[in-house]
Design a protein around this motif. Structure first.
Motif, PDB file in Angstrom:
ATOM      1  N   MET A   1      10.404  61.514  68.675  1.00 36.68           N
ATOM      2  CA  MET A   1       9.563  60.346  68.910  1.00 36.68           C
ATOM      3  C   MET A   1       8.436  60.294  67.893  1.00 36.68           C
ATOM      4  O   MET A   1       7.832  61.307  67.572  1.00 36.68           O
ATOM      5  CB  MET A   1       8.946  60.424  70.309  1.00 36.68           C
ATOM      6  N   ALA A   2       8.138  59.093  67.432  1.00 34.97           N
ATOM      7  CA  ALA A   2       7.029  58.928  66.511  1.00 34.97           C
ATOM      8  C   ALA A   2       5.717  59.168  67.254  1.00 34.97           C
ATOM      9  O   ALA A   2       5.574  58.876  68.427  1.00 34.97           O
ATOM     10  CB  ALA A   2       7.033  57.516  65.932  1.00 34.97           C
ATOM     11  N   THR A   3       4.754  59.737  66.518  1.00 36.62           N
ATOM     12  CA  THR A   3       3.453  59.985  67.096  1.00 36.62           C
ATOM     13  C   THR A   3       2.572  58.766  66.901  1.00 36.62           C
ATOM     14  O   THR A   3       2.512  58.195  65.816  1.00 36.62           O
ATOM     15  CB  THR A   3       2.803  61.219  66.434  1.00 36.62           C
ATOM     16  N   GLN A   5      -0.832  57.526  66.138  1.00 40.06           N
ATOM     17  CA  GLN A   5      -2.069  58.054  65.601  1.00 40.06           C
ATOM     18  C   GLN A   5      -3.175  57.019  65.725  1.00 40.06           C
ATOM     19  O   GLN A   5      -3.082  55.931  65.196  1.00 40.06           O
ATOM     20  CB  GLN A   5      -1.881  58.423  64.119  1.00 40.06           C
ATOM     21  N   THR A  13       1.528  61.500  71.649  1.00 41.33           N
ATOM     22  CA  THR A  13       2.813  60.821  71.544  1.00 41.33           C
ATOM     23  C   THR A  13       2.848  59.648  72.508  1.00 41.33           C
ATOM     24  O   THR A  13       1.953  59.473  73.355  1.00 41.33           O
ATOM     25  CB  THR A  13       3.965  61.769  71.889  1.00 41.33           C
ATOM     26  N   PHE A  14       3.894  58.855  72.400  1.00 37.81           N
ATOM     27  CA  PHE A  14       4.116  57.735  73.326  1.00 37.81           C
ATOM     28  C   PHE A  14       4.093  58.260  74.756  1.00 37.81           C
ATOM     29  O   PHE A  14       3.406  57.696  75.622  1.00 37.81           O
ATOM     30  CB  PHE A  14       5.473  57.108  73.002  1.00 37.81           C
ATOM     31  N   ASP A  16       2.704  60.909  75.975  1.00 38.79           N
ATOM     32  CA  ASP A  16       1.360  61.352  76.374  1.00 38.79           C
ATOM     33  C   ASP A  16       0.508  60.165  76.836  1.00 38.79           C
ATOM     34  O   ASP A  16      -0.174  60.233  77.860  1.00 38.79           O
ATOM     35  CB  ASP A  16       0.658  62.056  75.208  1.00 38.79           C
ATOM     36  N   CYS A  17       0.524  59.094  76.041  1.00 39.95           N
ATOM     37  CA  CYS A  17      -0.252  57.895  76.387  1.00 39.95           C
ATOM     38  C   CYS A  17       0.241  57.302  77.702  1.00 39.95           C
ATOM     39  O   CYS A  17      -0.549  56.923  78.576  1.00 39.95           O
ATOM     40  CB  CYS A  17      -0.145  56.852  75.268  1.00 39.95           C
ATOM     41  N   HIS A 214      -3.750  51.067  71.482  1.00 45.07           N
ATOM     42  CA  HIS A 214      -2.702  52.058  71.769  1.00 45.07           C
ATOM     43  C   HIS A 214      -1.519  51.381  72.452  1.00 45.07           C
ATOM     44  O   HIS A 214      -0.361  51.698  72.193  1.00 45.07           O
ATOM     45  CB  HIS A 214      -3.222  53.170  72.687  1.00 45.07           C
ATOM     46  N   ALA A 221       6.393  50.736  69.131  1.00 47.29           N
ATOM     47  CA  ALA A 221       7.272  51.916  69.106  1.00 47.29           C
ATOM     48  C   ALA A 221       8.490  51.702  70.008  1.00 47.29           C
ATOM     49  O   ALA A 221       9.612  52.084  69.657  1.00 47.29           O
ATOM     50  CB  ALA A 221       6.498  53.158  69.545  1.00 47.29           C
ATOM     51  N   GLY A 272      10.397  60.258  76.433  1.00 48.84           N
ATOM     52  CA  GLY A 272      10.421  61.092  75.233  1.00 48.84           C
ATOM     53  C   GLY A 272      11.706  61.018  74.430  1.00 48.84           C
ATOM     54  O   GLY A 272      11.954  61.867  73.574  1.00 48.84           O
ATOM     55  N   ASN A 274      14.429  58.753  71.854  1.00 51.86           N
ATOM     56  CA  ASN A 274      14.473  57.629  70.907  1.00 51.86           C
ATOM     57  C   ASN A 274      15.796  56.875  71.012  1.00 51.86           C
ATOM     58  O   ASN A 274      16.208  56.200  70.078  1.00 51.86           O
ATOM     59  CB  ASN A 274      14.221  58.098  69.474  1.00 51.86           C
TER      60      ASN A 274
END
Length: 323
Positions: A1-3, A5, A13-14, A16-17, A214, A221, A272, A274
């Motif tokens: 997964m892209a982070t 930033q 990460t996605f 986490d948000c 975000h 994403a 988590g 893709n």
């Protein structure tokens, strides 16, 4: 997964948000994690939500907590039969000092808008809100004003009391990405509610965990999540099956197929991954599709609901083996 930033969420990460917002709202709305996750998926998918439930189960608290968690503005409109479209979208007034007309924006210009008891307002006022939902902008007196991003309408209606209401037609129901019901809490959760909310407002204990930008990054994403051709064919097979189902008078529209694809991608990202799996699609079929379908009068007499018919449809459609 892209982070994702950002200055405020470095290295998050996605997932986490997503978890941060869901966990934060769960401090106010106890025992309803599944519902909170659906609301969050609806937000990430840039859709709008219809909450159909009885009074007092936390619909307003849910919307306010979501707005606080993503650090964006919140607006609430109590829909009544005498509510005018200008009460929702705003009005142009004459400024005597400047000698010109000024636009005063309505509550729809907030990022999270709670449209309470939407079925109590006239069809004209309902249409004004639904136009803003569909276009992401408002036109007043020939001038067009873009709405803020993210933008999400959480509309509520009481499924029990229908006196003096204007039911939303099918074409307008189709504008809502999801329909969910909060439902009553379990006995254990209700005791926790008494402990948490008994002496103070738990809403005051939470603060923002992510910023509005975000959410925009999460939406971007989610759009990049891979869906295999076999799963796209699975979506189309489900849609075709609803259109052929003997118990349904109205099946899935292409808009509904696109909606299911969009939310399935968001769910995969939240977990988590893709890539989308068949389980993502099956988990979201009822909240994304049930309000868009019409059962036949004969099926209604048998006591069948759209959710039950969707269960039959899912069982009849072969699940693809690979991703």
């Amino acid at each position: 997964m892209a982070t994702i930033q950002t200055a405020a969420a470095r290295g998050m990460t996605f997932a986490d948000c997503y978890e941060g917002v869901v966990g934060n709202v769960s401090q106010v709305i106890q025992g309803k994690r599944e519902i909170i996750e659906l609301v969050m998926l609806c937000l990430i998918s840039e859709g709008h939500l219809l909450l159909e439930d009885v009074p007092g189960v936390g619909k307003t608290s849910l919307a306010k907590s979501l707005a606080t968690s993503i650090e964006c503005s919140f607006g609430r409109v109590q829909f009544t039969p005498d509510l005018l479209p200008s009460d929702v979208v705003g009005i142009t007034v004459w400024n005597r000092t400047e000698g010109s007309f000024d636009f005063r924006p309505g509550p729809v210009f907030n990022s999270v808008v709670l449209a309470d008891e939407i079925n109590r307002a006239s069809p004209k006022t309902q249409a004004a809100l639904l136009e803003a939902m569909a276009e992401g902008q408002v036109t007043v007196d020939g001038a067009t004003y873009p709405l803020s991003r993210p933008f999400m309408v959480i509309a509520t209606q009481n499924p029990i009391e229908h006196e003096g209401t204007y039911p939303l037609p099918e074409s307008q129901l189709d504008r809502f990405l999801m329909r969910v019901s909060v439902g009553y809490p379990s006995p254990a959760d209700e005791i926790e509610i008494l402990d948490t909310h008994g002496d103070h407002d738990a809403y005051r204990d939470i603060g923002p965990v992510v910023a509005a930008e975000h959410v925009q990054a999460m939406a971007a994403a989610a759009r990049q999540i891979h869906m295999a051709p076999g799963l796209k064919a699975y979506l189309v097979d489900i849609a075709q099956a609803t259109r052929r189902a003997p118990h349904l008078a109205l099946g899935m529209s292409p808009r509904a197929t696109l909606a299911l694809q969009r939310v399935s991608k968001a769910r995969a990202a939240a977990q988590g991954r893709n890539y989308v799996t068949p389980d993502d699609i099956k988990a979201l079929v009822v909240p994304v599709l049930a309000h868009r379908l019409l059962v036949t009068p004969e099926a209604q007499l048998q006591g069948l609901s759209p959710s039950e018919v969707l269960g039959e449809v899912l069982r009849s459609v072969p699940v693809p083996g690979g991703h």
